[in-house]
Design a protein around this motif. Structure first.
Motif, PDB file in Angstrom:
ATOM      1  N   GLN A 166      -2.091  59.307  25.107  1.00  0.00           N
ATOM      2  CA  GLN A 166      -3.361  58.666  24.819  1.00  0.00           C
ATOM      3  C   GLN A 166      -4.322  58.864  25.985  1.00  0.00           C
ATOM      4  O   GLN A 166      -3.925  58.898  27.144  1.00  0.00           O
ATOM      5  CB  GLN A 166      -3.163  57.165  24.565  1.00  0.00           C
ATOM      6  CG  GLN A 166      -2.387  56.849  23.302  1.00  0.00           C
ATOM      7  CD  GLN A 166      -2.204  55.358  23.108  1.00  0.00           C
ATOM      8  OE1 GLN A 166      -2.456  54.570  24.013  1.00  0.00           O
ATOM      9  NE2 GLN A 166      -1.774  54.967  21.932  1.00  0.00           N
ATOM     10  N   LEU A 167      -5.599  58.972  25.652  1.00  0.00           N
ATOM     11  CA  LEU A 167      -6.630  59.122  26.663  1.00  0.00           C
ATOM     12  C   LEU A 167      -6.925  57.778  27.314  1.00  0.00           C
ATOM     13  O   LEU A 167      -6.806  56.726  26.695  1.00  0.00           O
ATOM     14  CB  LEU A 167      -7.904  59.680  26.038  1.00  0.00           C
ATOM     15  CG  LEU A 167      -7.843  61.145  25.592  1.00  0.00           C
ATOM     16  CD1 LEU A 167      -9.003  61.456  24.664  1.00  0.00           C
ATOM     17  CD2 LEU A 167      -7.878  62.068  26.795  1.00  0.00           C
ATOM     18  N   ASN A 168      -7.314  57.836  28.571  1.00  0.00           N
ATOM     19  CA  ASN A 168      -7.742  56.638  29.285  1.00  0.00           C
ATOM     20  C   ASN A 168      -9.209  56.401  28.959  1.00  0.00           C
ATOM     21  O   ASN A 168     -10.087  57.116  29.430  1.00  0.00           O
ATOM     22  CB  ASN A 168      -7.561  56.835  30.797  1.00  0.00           C
ATOM     23  CG  ASN A 168      -7.896  55.577  31.574  1.00  0.00           C
ATOM     24  OD1 ASN A 168      -8.625  54.709  31.103  1.00  0.00           O
ATOM     25  ND2 ASN A 168      -7.361  55.478  32.774  1.00  0.00           N
ATOM     26  N   ARG A 169      -9.496  55.403  28.116  1.00  0.00           N
ATOM     27  CA  ARG A 169     -10.871  55.146  27.689  1.00  0.00           C
ATOM     28  C   ARG A 169     -11.455  53.904  28.360  1.00  0.00           C
ATOM     29  O   ARG A 169     -12.562  53.486  28.034  1.00  0.00           O
ATOM     30  CB  ARG A 169     -10.930  54.987  26.169  1.00  0.00           C
ATOM     31  CG  ARG A 169     -10.348  56.184  25.423  1.00  0.00           C
ATOM     32  CD  ARG A 169     -10.666  56.158  23.956  1.00  0.00           C
ATOM     33  NE  ARG A 169      -9.910  57.150  23.229  1.00  0.00           N
ATOM     34  CZ  ARG A 169     -10.088  57.434  21.949  1.00  0.00           C
ATOM     35  NH1 ARG A 169     -10.989  56.782  21.254  1.00  0.00           N
ATOM     36  NH2 ARG A 169      -9.365  58.350  21.345  1.00  0.00           N
ATOM     37  N   LYS A 170     -10.719  53.325  29.278  1.00  0.00           N
ATOM     38  CA  LYS A 170     -11.234  52.143  29.973  1.00  0.00           C
ATOM     39  C   LYS A 170     -12.291  52.523  31.002  1.00  0.00           C
ATOM     40  O   LYS A 170     -13.250  51.790  31.216  1.00  0.00           O
ATOM     41  CB  LYS A 170     -10.077  51.390  30.648  1.00  0.00           C
ATOM     42  CG  LYS A 170      -9.089  50.775  29.659  1.00  0.00           C
ATOM     43  CD  LYS A 170      -8.004  50.011  30.391  1.00  0.00           C
ATOM     44  CE  LYS A 170      -7.032  49.377  29.410  1.00  0.00           C
ATOM     45  NZ  LYS A 170      -5.958  48.632  30.112  1.00  0.00           N
TER      46      LYS A 170
END
Length: 493
Positions: free
Chosen positions: A5-9
């Motif tokens: 999963q991509l880090n979207r934070k």
């Protein structure tokens, strides 16, 4: 966070700020092998995101969510009991993100960036620099490298390029190469386009005396003068050598896609995944109709009789009330079509892209009409162009410092290099010619010629026009020798 999963934070730009404290440390104590594991650890999440975005663009089987979707869950208590709809699990991927990237790259780099040196006529000393830049463009296939760097920047949010000195025919020449984005760490104060330090790390292998492969992590650290080389073969990094790179500035630099360093897919990823799920489920529904349940009314069959019926394809019915039918479900295709259409419109709108294959571009549109239809794409390209200019200006700052040592120019002559971007759009040549004719006498000839989409080099076109004027005058000369014959000569004979 799941490794898939991509880090979207936080954006990549925010996460890169973690490297700024290293600058002060290196300024004071210098770079050493103990910093390498720390830098790699801080870069881990960024590297992971870049790799995942690249996999999505490549439609890798483990990079696109719909391609890794599991079938409808089976009975958890008894794995032998299978749901019928688990037999059909179509995985249909529509690579909108890749199409949006390719559209922008074609739009911005389909016509190569033009590099010119200003003031060559007024300052003849700049002619060697202009000649060297022309050779540099051909030698390095710069048009291809610019397009590739633009594509990588739009995929990952930023890209990386390295300038270096090579030998050709025992003569030093300056070259450039694009470096895999996930391999580079930039230590910068304002922008990665002008980093103070850079580190490249990558895994490869070496061969021992028995030709056995051994995995090794190689590290190259760049400052304004030197390249430092490190290897990690036995679990620890060791300095293996260093050399001057031949420039006055750090030759490993980056290009940003935007201030946030976000790739094209980041804002539309959920929409694309929703489109893939809806299309895949619709495809599964259509295919699962072949698995419709057979209903036997007032007919009693043994399991072996049903199997025989499936093999033969025939069924004998007894009794007046016996009947055979299929249990099927109705599919609301209009709802599915409306959902897919809405998702596609949102993807293209938020992704600021254009489908040039649509019927909207089928007719001979005016220049204004084309610009209005591509306005969102132009806004995105305009932002990227400014980021490109920042990087290219630093690139030639580095290159001119190297060419200065070779005697072609002065270090500050990079300020004389100009970059011209032209959009690769369908051209209405008739409209352009009429506009050019209407402006004659109201603007300079250079400005008028620059408005013609088929004129790439105004100076070269003006020189060609002057040569034509010398040869032909105001009218074209004879096309062949027979046209020189005087018809009166024939009458005399």
């Amino acid at each position: 966070m799941n490794v898939n999963q991509l880090n979207r934070k936080e954006t990549i730009a925010k996460r890169m700020q973690v490297f700024q404290p290293y600058i002060e440390y290196i300024d004071q104590f210098g770079f050493n092998e103990t910093l390498i594991p720390k830098l790699i650890a801080d870069h881990k999440s960024i590297k992971q995101d870049v790799q995942l975005l690249q996999k999505r663009y490549e439609v890798s089987s483990d990079g696109v969510p719909i391609l890794t979707r599991d079938p409808v869950p089976l009975d958890l208590e008894n794995d032998k009991v299978r749901r019928l709809d688990a037999l059909v699990n179509n995985k249909v991927n529509t690579a909108f993100d890749a199409d949006i990237v390719d559209t922008k790259v074609g739009y911005m780099y389909g016509i190569p960036v033009n590099y010119t040196v200003e003031g060559v006529r007024d300052e003849p000393r700049l002619q060697p620099l202009a000649t060297e830049i022309d050779n540099f463009r051909v030698r390095n296939a710069v048009a291809d490298k610019d397009a590739s760097l633009g594509k990588q920047t739009d995929i990952a949010g930023y890209g990386a390029r390295l300038a270096y000195v090579a030998l050709e025919n025992n003569k030093p020449v300056l070259r450039i190469m694009n470096v895999d984005t996930d391999e580079v760490i930039f230590l910068f104060e304002e922008t990665i386009a002008e980093p103070k330090y850079s580190m490249r790390y990558y895994d490869t292998f070496v061969l021992d005396q028995q030709a056995n492969k051994q995995t090794v992590t190689k590290v190259e650290f760049y400052d304004s003068n030197t390249i430092w080389y490190f290897d990690n073969l036995n679990g620890t990094f060791e300095l293996t050598g260093y050399q001057e790179h031949g420039f006055m500035y750090n030759p490993l630099f980056g290009m940003e896609n935007n201030d946030e360093m976000q790739g094209a897919a980041m804002r539309i990823m959920n929409l694309i995944d929703a489109y893939d799920r809806a299309l895949s489920d619709a495809s599964s529904e259509v295919e699962s109709m072949r698995l419709a349940l057979l209903i036997l009314h007032n007919i009693g069959l043994q399991p072996e009789e049903i199997q025989q019926m499936q093999k033969s394809g025939a069924l004998e019915i007894w009794g007046p009330d016996a009947k055979v039918s299929f249990l099927t479900k109705n599919v609301n295709d209009s709802m599915i079509e409306h959902l897919l259409e809405r998702l596609e419109k949102n993807i293209m709108r938020i992704g600021k892209s254009v489908d040039f294959t649509s019927e909207e571009f089928a007719s001979n549109l005016s220049g204004i009409a084309i610009l209005m239809k591509t306005m969102a794409l132009e806004h995105k390209a305009g932002t990227a162009e400014q980021k490109n200019r920042t990087t290219l200006q630093y690139q030639f700052k580095v290159l001119c410092s190297g060419w200065a040592r070779l005697g072609y120019c002065q270090p500050e002559d990079y300020l004389k290099v100009w970059f011209e971007f032209k959009r690769n759009l369908p051209k209405n040549l008739l409209e352009a010619a009429q506009t050019s004719q209407a402006l004659k006498g109201f603007v300079s000839e250079d400005t008028r010629l620059s408005l013609l989409p088929f004129v790439d080099d105004v100076a070269a076109e003006r020189e060609a026009m002057q040569e034509d004027l010398k040869i032909y005058g105001n009218d074209l000369g004879p096309l062949n020798e027979d046209d020189n014959d005087d018809p009166k000569d024939d009458d005399d004979t």
